[in-house]
Design an enzyme around this catalytic site. Sequence first.
Site, PDB file in Angstrom:
ATOM      1  N   HIS A   1       1.279  -0.944   0.227  1.00 42.03           N
ATOM      2  CA  HIS A   1      -0.016   0.030   0.026  1.00 42.03           C
ATOM      3  C   HIS A   1       1.257   1.294  -0.394  1.00 42.03           C
ATOM      4  O   HIS A   1       0.251   2.360  -0.419  1.00 42.03           O
ATOM      5  CB  HIS A   1      -0.877  -0.479   0.611  1.00 42.03           C
ATOM      6  CG  HIS A   1      -0.390  -0.247   2.470  1.00 42.03           C
ATOM      7  ND1 HIS A   1       0.729  -1.462   2.796  1.00 42.03           N
ATOM      8  CD2 HIS A   1      -0.197   1.566   3.123  1.00 42.03           C
ATOM      9  CE1 HIS A   1       1.218  -1.214   4.022  1.00 42.03           C
ATOM     10  NE2 HIS A   1       0.887  -0.293   4.519  1.00 42.03           N
TER      11      HIS A   1
ATOM     12  N   GLY B   1      10.733   1.219   0.269  1.00 42.74           N
ATOM     13  CA  GLY B   1      11.585   0.228  -0.561  1.00 42.74           C
ATOM     14  C   GLY B   1      12.204  -0.756   0.283  1.00 42.74           C
ATOM     15  O   GLY B   1      13.033  -1.956  -1.075  1.00 42.74           O
ATOM     16  N   ILE B   2      12.670  -0.398   1.246  1.00 46.02           N
ATOM     17  CA  ILE B   2      13.628  -1.589   1.685  1.00 46.02           C
ATOM     18  C   ILE B   2      13.082  -2.431   2.533  1.00 46.02           C
ATOM     19  O   ILE B   2      13.680  -3.945   1.773  1.00 46.02           O
ATOM     20  CB  ILE B   2      13.981  -0.753   3.545  1.00 46.02           C
ATOM     21  CG1 ILE B   2      14.918   0.494   3.193  1.00 46.02           C
ATOM     22  CG2 ILE B   2      15.224  -1.897   4.044  1.00 46.02           C
ATOM     23  CD1 ILE B   2      15.165   1.308   4.735  1.00 46.02           C
TER      24      ILE B   2
ATOM     25  N   ARG C   1      35.121  -9.132 -14.557  1.00 44.79           N
ATOM     26  CA  ARG C   1      34.928  -9.528 -12.768  1.00 44.79           C
ATOM     27  C   ARG C   1      33.464  -9.680 -12.462  1.00 44.79           C
ATOM     28  O   ARG C   1      33.421 -10.019 -11.767  1.00 44.79           O
ATOM     29  CB  ARG C   1      36.106  -8.685 -12.409  1.00 44.79           C
ATOM     30  CG  ARG C   1      35.230  -6.923 -12.679  1.00 44.79           C
ATOM     31  CD  ARG C   1      36.598  -5.740 -11.862  1.00 44.79           C
ATOM     32  NE  ARG C   1      35.810  -4.504 -11.782  1.00 44.79           N
ATOM     33  CZ  ARG C   1      35.611  -3.589 -12.910  1.00 44.79           C
ATOM     34  NH1 ARG C   1      35.642  -3.867 -14.031  1.00 44.79           N
ATOM     35  NH2 ARG C   1      35.080  -2.543 -12.394  1.00 44.79           N
TER      36      ARG C   1
ATOM     37  N   CYS D   1       7.411  -0.570  -2.330  1.00 40.01           N
ATOM     38  CA  CYS D   1       6.927  -0.466  -0.967  1.00 40.01           C
ATOM     39  C   CYS D   1       6.922   0.677  -0.128  1.00 40.01           C
ATOM     40  O   CYS D   1       7.493   1.742  -1.116  1.00 40.01           O
ATOM     41  CB  CYS D   1       7.237  -1.408   0.382  1.00 40.01           C
ATOM     42  SG  CYS D   1       9.086  -1.144   0.781  1.00 40.01           S
ATOM     43  N   GLY D   2       6.630   1.659   1.247  1.00 42.92           N
ATOM     44  CA  GLY D   2       6.256   2.756   1.349  1.00 42.92           C
ATOM     45  C   GLY D   2       8.214   2.934   1.176  1.00 42.92           C
ATOM     46  O   GLY D   2       8.844   3.911   0.633  1.00 42.92           O
TER      47      GLY D   2
ATOM     48  N   HIS E   1      27.164  -3.361 -13.400  1.00 41.96           N
ATOM     49  CA  HIS E   1      28.345  -4.099 -12.383  1.00 41.96           C
ATOM     50  C   HIS E   1      27.485  -5.195 -11.169  1.00 41.96           C
ATOM     51  O   HIS E   1      28.173  -6.418 -10.762  1.00 41.96           O
ATOM     52  CB  HIS E   1      28.470  -2.794 -10.665  1.00 41.96           C
ATOM     53  CG  HIS E   1      29.426  -1.882 -11.123  1.00 41.96           C
ATOM     54  ND1 HIS E   1      30.472  -1.620 -10.160  1.00 41.96           N
ATOM     55  CD2 HIS E   1      29.739  -2.064 -12.227  1.00 41.96           C
ATOM     56  CE1 HIS E   1      31.387  -0.851 -11.681  1.00 41.96           C
ATOM     57  NE2 HIS E   1      31.104  -0.457 -12.852  1.00 41.96           N
TER      58      HIS E   1
HETATM   59  C1  RB5 Z   1       4.270   0.109   5.122  1.00 40.64           C
HETATM   60  O1  RB5 Z   1       3.160   0.999   6.382  1.00 40.64           O
HETATM   61  C2  RB5 Z   1       5.665  -0.269   5.622  1.00 40.64           C
HETATM   62  O2  RB5 Z   1       6.167  -0.447   6.604  1.00 40.64           O
HETATM   63  C3  RB5 Z   1       6.479  -0.175   4.033  1.00 40.64           C
HETATM   64  O3  RB5 Z   1       5.650   0.133   3.329  1.00 40.64           O
HETATM   65  C4  RB5 Z   1       7.790  -0.793   3.770  1.00 40.64           C
HETATM   66  O4  RB5 Z   1       8.222   0.673   3.988  1.00 40.64           O
HETATM   67  C5  RB5 Z   1       8.907  -1.622   4.664  1.00 40.64           C
HETATM   68  O5  RB5 Z   1       9.771  -1.113   4.282  1.00 40.64           O
END
Ligand code: RB5
Length: 148
Positions: free
Chosen positions: A9, A74-75, A138, A71-72, A104
Amino acid sequence: MIIAMAADHGGFELKNKVKEHLREQKDENGENYKIVDLGTNSPESVDYPVYGKMCAEAVASGKAQLGLVFCGSGIGISIAANRVKGVRCALVHSVELARLAKQHNNANMLAMGGRFTDPDLALEMVDAWLSEKFEGGRHERRIAMLEK
Ligand code: RB5
């Protein structure tokens, strides 16, 4: 070329913006990209591991050649995607990083944070990643090590 896309979301609006852009672009053979949208498509809260995995599995299985996840931040969704063997998902924040991800790392997926990424920059990053070439040499040896 088939590109799978997925988001939670926090990323679905950016996903949809990138999707609309890609519909107007052509791949290296001059053909329209085929987009497989795996959702989500509403602000209702969903879990990014589900969507990251779904998109990564589409790439790893060969149903899609490349994947884009959002995601919010990206992590979380990049972490989820990278749990799938064969996937190299790069979380990017600049055009240069998007280029390097291909040159790379031969990244077969990109991740972006819908709450932290300017939409126009997102389109530039996607275009840079798609148009760059993997340098091999490489870097080939190093990405082979990731699979072991
Ligand atoms: C959702 O609120 C948020 O935690 C998710 O989108 C994301 O950022 C997680 O890494």
